[in-house]
Design an enzyme around this catalytic site. Structure first.
Site, PDB file in Angstrom:
ATOM      1  N   ASP A  34       3.377  -3.644   8.434  1.00  0.00           N
ATOM      2  CA  ASP A  34       2.150  -2.887   8.197  1.00  0.00           C
ATOM      3  C   ASP A  34       0.995  -3.844   8.461  1.00  0.00           C
ATOM      4  O   ASP A  34       0.678  -4.702   7.635  1.00  0.00           O
ATOM      5  CB  ASP A  34       2.130  -2.368   6.763  1.00  0.00           C
TER       6      ASP A  34
ATOM      7  N   CYS B 174      -4.932   2.695  -3.596  1.00  0.00           N
ATOM      8  CA  CYS B 174      -3.647   3.211  -3.102  1.00  0.00           C
ATOM      9  C   CYS B 174      -2.558   2.145  -3.164  1.00  0.00           C
ATOM     10  O   CYS B 174      -1.713   2.040  -2.265  1.00  0.00           O
ATOM     11  CB  CYS B 174      -3.788   3.740  -1.676  1.00  0.00           C
TER      12      CYS B 174
ATOM     13  N   LYS C 257      -9.406   0.999  10.775  1.00  0.00           N
ATOM     14  CA  LYS C 257      -9.542  -0.336  10.204  1.00  0.00           C
ATOM     15  C   LYS C 257      -9.961  -1.341  11.287  1.00  0.00           C
ATOM     16  O   LYS C 257     -10.498  -2.406  10.973  1.00  0.00           O
ATOM     17  CB  LYS C 257      -8.215  -0.819   9.612  1.00  0.00           C
TER      18      LYS C 257
ATOM     19  N   GLN D  28      -4.325  -4.168   7.635  1.00  0.00           N
ATOM     20  CA  GLN D  28      -5.359  -5.118   7.212  1.00  0.00           C
ATOM     21  C   GLN D  28      -5.273  -6.452   7.952  1.00  0.00           C
ATOM     22  O   GLN D  28      -6.168  -7.281   7.811  1.00  0.00           O
ATOM     23  CB  GLN D  28      -5.243  -5.377   5.698  1.00  0.00           C
TER      24      GLN D  28
ATOM     25  N   HIS E 136       0.862  -1.176   0.000  1.00  0.00           N
ATOM     26  CA  HIS E 136       0.000   0.000   0.000  1.00  0.00           C
ATOM     27  C   HIS E 136       0.901   1.230   0.000  1.00  0.00           C
ATOM     28  O   HIS E 136       2.015   1.202   0.508  1.00  0.00           O
ATOM     29  CB  HIS E 136      -0.868  -0.027   1.265  1.00  0.00           C
TER      30      HIS E 136
END
Length: 458
Positions: A208, A381, A234, A211, A128
């Site tokens: 990261d 993105c 999120k 998600q 991302h």
């Protein structure tokens, strides 16, 4: 000091209730329908539990670290206890620091600003933009998209083994940045193996987890990552807050990400008229300004709710929904689901696809206007990744008013459906049925571009 939260007294069911679950929206064809929120990967709806906890705290709102009054002291305790709750949720090491930020993007930019001199960063092109772009001031090596988890590990190992060695200073510092779950395909990445490869070559790794954390348990110690970043919005806590947690040394050695009150321990004037500053070494060093106590508290509330519900139950429920969506889409020959690692790769509830003969923006607009279903269309993105998956230039996006792709022609962007806690069966069933009906019967309305958005034509 404490605030009585609104945590449910009854056993939390497998389907955690979310805010807005009963909202109805108008259809362009007439009437209204309960909105099917299937865009969790962009911003998940707030858990009802989180909303109620924040509402219970709101009357006690006060400044943090800045007052002797009761409400200020209570808010300070709440803020620091939230930090401890999130540290436990992430299974941080005892000497790790957890910094509250605005988002994953903010967290990774903070870490980028704290990199030691001459640090080399390795990042896959599949990331991302939040984890692809913050490293512009460092020496960056962009790695090609792997087609299997094993290839991802092999690609990283080869890149690390070949990194430049300075004759005078020896091998400089290095950082690997990798996602835990793709925001495009939902596929899980081999984080533990990538971390082992990084450490074997003297590099550090940042995860990261934007998600990953909302869908799977995440242990900093078990995955052996050096830092982790994620966003509250999120994680069912959409109040403009995020987290960066991990090793303290680089963070303590760097200048504050933001200069101001809260980050400074002591400020004094010099005889020459200048100012000397002594910065905090704790997390406060990078939390200048008045902290977002509601954002921090909402993240902690969500962490508690997910932990109490049990990730085994949540993962099983989500896997059931994934299989239902994928099976439904597989029955429509015109639909192509996008994937790097293949159909059998483990994944979270994020699925992107294209529909032969359809402009993706047009298709997504029809799902909303005619069926009350909210999905995402575009490039998410993640332009380099979409270029790889679609074989198109991501700088050239189709508009919903543009001619539809001819049969067999590659789409210029994609459609993404995403879900998680609080998503009922009815919503995914309606989605699958709507996809089938749109492909076989066509849209009931016409659409055009207005202010950059695809909307029903009046």
């Amino acid at each position: 000091m404490s605030v009585s939260t609104a945590a449910a007294a009854t056993t939390i069911c497998t389907q955690l209730p979310v805010l807005g679950r009963d909202v109805t929206v108008p259809l362009v064809t007439g009437g209204e329908v309960t909105y099917a929120a299937l865009d969790y990967a962009a911003s998940a709806p707030a858990l009802q539990r989180v909303w109620d906890d924040v509402a219970a705290y709101a009357p006690y709102y006060g400044s943090v670290h800045r007052g002797a009054g009761y409400l200020s002291q209570l808010s300070t305790d709440l803020f620091e206890n939230a930090r401890k709750t999130v540290e436990e949720f992430l299974d941080c090491r005892p000497d790790d620091q957890l910094i509250f930020t605005r988002s994953t993007t903010d967290s990774l930019n903070l870490l980028a600003a704290a990199l030691p001199a001459d640090c080399q960063v390795f990042v896959f092109e599949t990331e991302h933009h939040a984890s692809l772009l913050p490293w512009q001031d460092a020496r960056v090596t962009y790695l090609n998209a792997p087609r299997t988890p094993a290839q991802a590990v092999e690609t990283l190992e080869q890149a690390l083994a070949a990194r430049t060695v300075s004759i005078e200073e020896g091998q400089g510092p290095a950082l690997v940045c990798v996602t835990g779950a793709s925001n495009v395909t939902g596929e899980l990445w081999p984080v533990r193996e990538l971390a082992a490869a990084a450490h074997a070559h003297g590099a550090r790794i940042v995860l990261d987890a934007a998600q990953l954390a909302p869908h799977h348990p995440v242990s900093v110690q078990d995955l052996d990552v050096d830092w982790i970043a994620f966003s509250g919005h999120k994680l069912y806590a959409p109040f403009g807050s995020g987290v960066l947690a991990g090793r303290a040394d680089w963070l303590q050695a760097a200048d504050p990400y933001l200069a101001g009150g809260g980050a400074s321990r002591k400020v004094s004037r010099r005889e020459d008229g200048g100012v000397d500053v002594e910065w905090h070494e704790s997390a406060a060093r990078h939390e200048a300004g008045s902290p977002n106590v509601i954002g921090a508290y909402s993240i902690a509330s969500a962490c508690k709710a997910l932990t109490e519900a049990g990730f085994d139950t949540l993962v099983a429920r989500e896997q059931y929904l994934i299989e239902k969506v994928r099976a439904g889409l597989a029955e429509v020959p015109e639909v192509k689901v996008l994937s790097l690692f293949g159909d059998d790769a483990p994944r979270v509830g994020v699925i992107s696809f294209v529909v032969e003969g359809w402009n993706s923006s047009h298709f997504a607009a029809a799902l909303s206007a005619e069926y009350g279903i909210g999905v995402r269309d575009g490039l998410f993105c993640a332009h380099p990744l979409l270029r790889t998956l679609l074989g198109t230039d991501p700088q050239t996006q189709g508009e919903c008013g543009a001619p539809e792709a001819a049969p067999g022609e590659k789409s210029l962007n994609a459609i993404r459906v995403s879900f998680g806690a609080g998503t009922p069966d009815e919503h995914v069933e309606r989605f699958v049925g709507a996809v089938r009906e749109l492909v076989t019967k066509g849209a009931k309305w016409t659409y055009h571009t207005e202010n950059g958005r695809c909307v029903p034509a009046v």
